[in-house]
Design a protein around this motif. Structure first.
Motif, PDB file in Angstrom:
ATOM      1  N   ILE A  45       9.351  -2.117 -13.808  1.00  0.00           N
ATOM      2  CA  ILE A  45      10.583  -1.385 -13.476  1.00  0.00           C
ATOM      3  C   ILE A  45      11.545  -2.286 -12.695  1.00  0.00           C
ATOM      4  O   ILE A  45      11.133  -3.118 -11.886  1.00  0.00           O
ATOM      5  N   GLY A  46      12.801  -2.118 -12.995  1.00  0.00           N
ATOM      6  CA  GLY A  46      13.870  -2.833 -12.300  1.00  0.00           C
ATOM      7  C   GLY A  46      15.090  -1.950 -12.309  1.00  0.00           C
ATOM      8  O   GLY A  46      14.999  -0.753 -12.647  1.00  0.00           O
ATOM      9  N   PRO A  63       0.827  -1.215   0.000  1.00  0.00           N
ATOM     10  CA  PRO A  63       0.000   0.000   0.000  1.00  0.00           C
ATOM     11  C   PRO A  63       0.862   1.266   0.000  1.00  0.00           C
ATOM     12  O   PRO A  63       0.515   2.253  -0.642  1.00  0.00           O
ATOM     13  N   GLU A  64       1.998   1.225   0.692  1.00  0.00           N
ATOM     14  CA  GLU A  64       2.879   2.399   0.754  1.00  0.00           C
ATOM     15  C   GLU A  64       3.446   2.715  -0.629  1.00  0.00           C
ATOM     16  O   GLU A  64       3.653   3.870  -0.984  1.00  0.00           O
ATOM     17  N   ALA A  65       3.724   1.671  -1.423  1.00  0.00           N
ATOM     18  CA  ALA A  65       4.269   1.882  -2.766  1.00  0.00           C
ATOM     19  C   ALA A  65       3.184   2.462  -3.669  1.00  0.00           C
ATOM     20  O   ALA A  65       3.427   3.394  -4.444  1.00  0.00           O
ATOM     21  N   LYS A  66       1.973   1.938  -3.527  1.00  0.00           N
ATOM     22  CA  LYS A  66       0.858   2.452  -4.340  1.00  0.00           C
ATOM     23  C   LYS A  66       0.644   3.941  -4.039  1.00  0.00           C
ATOM     24  O   LYS A  66       0.505   4.763  -4.947  1.00  0.00           O
ATOM     25  N   GLU A  67       0.631   4.279  -2.761  1.00  0.00           N
ATOM     26  CA  GLU A  67       0.421   5.665  -2.340  1.00  0.00           C
ATOM     27  C   GLU A  67       1.485   6.590  -2.966  1.00  0.00           C
ATOM     28  O   GLU A  67       1.178   7.670  -3.453  1.00  0.00           O
ATOM     29  N   ALA A  68       2.731   6.118  -2.946  1.00  0.00           N
ATOM     30  CA  ALA A  68       3.828   6.944  -3.484  1.00  0.00           C
ATOM     31  C   ALA A  68       3.683   7.161  -4.994  1.00  0.00           C
ATOM     32  O   ALA A  68       4.177   8.148  -5.542  1.00  0.00           O
ATOM     33  N   SER A  81       9.528   6.525 -15.991  1.00  0.00           N
ATOM     34  CA  SER A  81       8.209   6.737 -15.406  1.00  0.00           C
ATOM     35  C   SER A  81       8.392   7.140 -13.947  1.00  0.00           C
ATOM     36  O   SER A  81       8.798   6.314 -13.117  1.00  0.00           O
ATOM     37  N   PRO A  82       8.082   8.396 -13.586  1.00  0.00           N
ATOM     38  CA  PRO A  82       8.216   8.797 -12.182  1.00  0.00           C
ATOM     39  C   PRO A  82       7.336   7.944 -11.264  1.00  0.00           C
ATOM     40  O   PRO A  82       7.723   7.631 -10.136  1.00  0.00           O
ATOM     41  N   ALA A  83       6.163   7.543 -11.754  1.00  0.00           N
ATOM     42  CA  ALA A  83       5.267   6.732 -10.913  1.00  0.00           C
ATOM     43  C   ALA A  83       5.917   5.389 -10.585  1.00  0.00           C
ATOM     44  O   ALA A  83       5.941   4.954  -9.422  1.00  0.00           O
ATOM     45  N   LEU A  84       6.468   4.730 -11.603  1.00  0.00           N
ATOM     46  CA  LEU A  84       7.097   3.420 -11.357  1.00  0.00           C
ATOM     47  C   LEU A  84       8.332   3.586 -10.477  1.00  0.00           C
ATOM     48  O   LEU A  84       8.573   2.782  -9.569  1.00  0.00           O
ATOM     49  N   CYS A  85       9.117   4.637 -10.748  1.00  0.00           N
ATOM     50  CA  CYS A  85      10.312   4.865  -9.922  1.00  0.00           C
ATOM     51  C   CYS A  85       9.906   5.113  -8.468  1.00  0.00           C
ATOM     52  O   CYS A  85      10.485   4.531  -7.537  1.00  0.00           O
ATOM     53  N   ALA A  86       8.884   5.972  -8.264  1.00  0.00           N
ATOM     54  CA  ALA A  86       8.468   6.308  -6.890  1.00  0.00           C
ATOM     55  C   ALA A  86       7.939   5.063  -6.171  1.00  0.00           C
ATOM     56  O   ALA A  86       8.213   4.848  -4.981  1.00  0.00           O
ATOM     57  N   GLY A  87       7.193   4.227  -6.896  1.00  0.00           N
ATOM     58  CA  GLY A  87       6.675   2.998  -6.285  1.00  0.00           C
ATOM     59  C   GLY A  87       7.792   2.038  -5.920  1.00  0.00           C
ATOM     60  O   GLY A  87       7.791   1.411  -4.851  1.00  0.00           O
ATOM     61  N   PHE A  88       8.769   1.933  -6.817  1.00  0.00           N
ATOM     62  CA  PHE A  88       9.935   1.066  -6.563  1.00  0.00           C
ATOM     63  C   PHE A  88      10.696   1.591  -5.334  1.00  0.00           C
ATOM     64  O   PHE A  88      11.047   0.833  -4.419  1.00  0.00           O
TER      65      PHE A  88
END
Ligand code: PLP
Length: 359
Positions: free
Chosen positions: A195-196, A14-19, A225-232
């Motif tokens: 993302i990896g 959930p924390e990754a989704k939120e980010a 992708s800022p979203a994928l980076c932030a989630g990672f």
């Protein structure tokens, strides 16, 4: 549905989704901006990418840089195909991404055998002219933890580099010591798919892999992708903070599963292993039948990419199992969000389904 396939992928924390949400929102918030643009919205997105890079780097050794990629497969291909240094030595139980990239490289490939415990001999002789050794941290099918530090020492002694596929270990164990290149994927540590990263030790030269706009220091072109980076990044930070807690939780789940399935043999080392993975064998078991009967338990007969081939697992054959024994094995993969109750329920159903087959 009880989800016991955490080696194939893990649920998004959930924390990754939120980010991620801010960077997925519409025109009003400017969260969609291209992180490589020079205007303030682009710079804000790039700042989020750099925070994420630091969070991912904190899971990896110091003294290196993180290059974001589309996933571990790309990171592994980049490492193998852009480090041109003679022959390759690759363990027999590497993921297909390593084995296929090695074969595609055109370089001579030495296969490093594993013993019955699923471990590479740390004193194995590398072939003359070896330039890159690839040994994974944690095996995705049987959970064995390889002697990476010693193999890296030995690779360095002959002037070779060591690539470690740490997809199954990153965020769960301390990073592999001595590696020069490390591949990781967000979706195996409760981050998003797509993302990896490739970690490259300072001083190690790699060539650009994707050519284009020169992003990622010219080594991997393409808009991030800022979203994928932030989630990672958020998933990595959480994994680091919870590492000990998660480990203890998994140890408890593995012990409960072993207790609930007493007649089953463990594939791979009892000792050098990651507790989130149990690959168990019951001779004579018809695994496809069991899987079709237990539709509300998500487990697997091996790696997700190898499933459906009908062939016995390459990894189980490498540890010496005959085809029949390899085909009588199941992989149970536990994770942070798996409860003890779920493990007990799933194992009770698995035991009952096996008993109904008369094995
Ligand atoms: N390496 C290992 C050990 C894996 O388990 C996987 C995924 O199953 C990969 C590499 C490839 O990761 P991805 O499919 O996310 O690129």
């Amino acid at each position: 549905m009880i989800y016991l396939d955490n080696q194939a992928t893990t649920p998004l924390a959930p924390e990754a989704k939120e980010a991620m949400l801010r960077w997925l929102s519409g025109p009003e918030s400017m969260g969609f901006a291209n992180p490589h643009s020079a205007h303030p919205a682009g710079r804000a997105a790039m700042a989020a990418v750099e925070v994420a890079r630091d969070q991912v780097a904190a899971l990896l050794p110091s003294g290196g840089r993180v290059i974001f990629t589309s996933g571990a497969t790309e990171a592994i291909n980049q490492a193998i195909l852009s480090v041109r240094r003679g022959g390759l030595a690759v363990s027999a139980i590497e993921h297909a991404a390593v084995i296929e990239a090695a074969l595609a490289s055109g370089a001579p490939v030495q296969e490093l055998a594993v013993d019955a415990d699923g471990l590479v001999d740390p004193e194995v002789e590398f072939a003359e002219g070896t330039g890159l050794v690839a040994v994974m941290q944690v095996n995705n099918e049987i959970g064995t933890v390889q002697p990476v530090a010693r193999l890296a020492e030995r690779a360095h002694a002959i002037g070779a580099l060591l690539l470690c596929d740490a997809v199954q270990g990153a965020g769960k164990l301390a990073p592999p010591e001595g590696a020069d290149l490390i591949a990781v994927a967000a979706h195996k540590l409760y981050g998003p798919k797509g993302i990896g990263a490739l970690w490259v030790r300072d001083g190690v030269k790699i060539a650009p892999y994707l050519h284009g706009g020169g992003q990622e220091g010219g080594l991997r072109s393409g808009t991030l992708s800022p979203a994928l980076c932030a989630g990672f990044g958020a998933a990595a930070a959480l994994a680091k903070a919870r590492m000990e807690l998660d480990f203890q939780h998994l140890q408890g789940l593995a012990a409960a599963a072993r207790k609930a399935l007493p007649g089953w043999a463990l594939n791979g080392s009892e000792v050098s292993r990651w507790p989130g993975n149990l690959n168990l064998r019951l001779d004579g078991l018809d695994v496809p039948r069991m899987m079709s009967e237990l539709r509300d338990v998500a487990f697997s007969a091996g790696s997700a990419c190898g499933s459906g081939s009908g062939k016995p697992s390459r990894v189980l054959k490498a540890i010496g199992l005959a085809d029949r024994a390899a085909k009588s094995s199941v992989r149970l993969g536990f994770g942070r969000y798996t409860s003890l109750q779920e493990v007990e329920d799933a194992c009770a159903r698995i035991a009952a389904a096996a008993a109904a087959q008369g094995v």
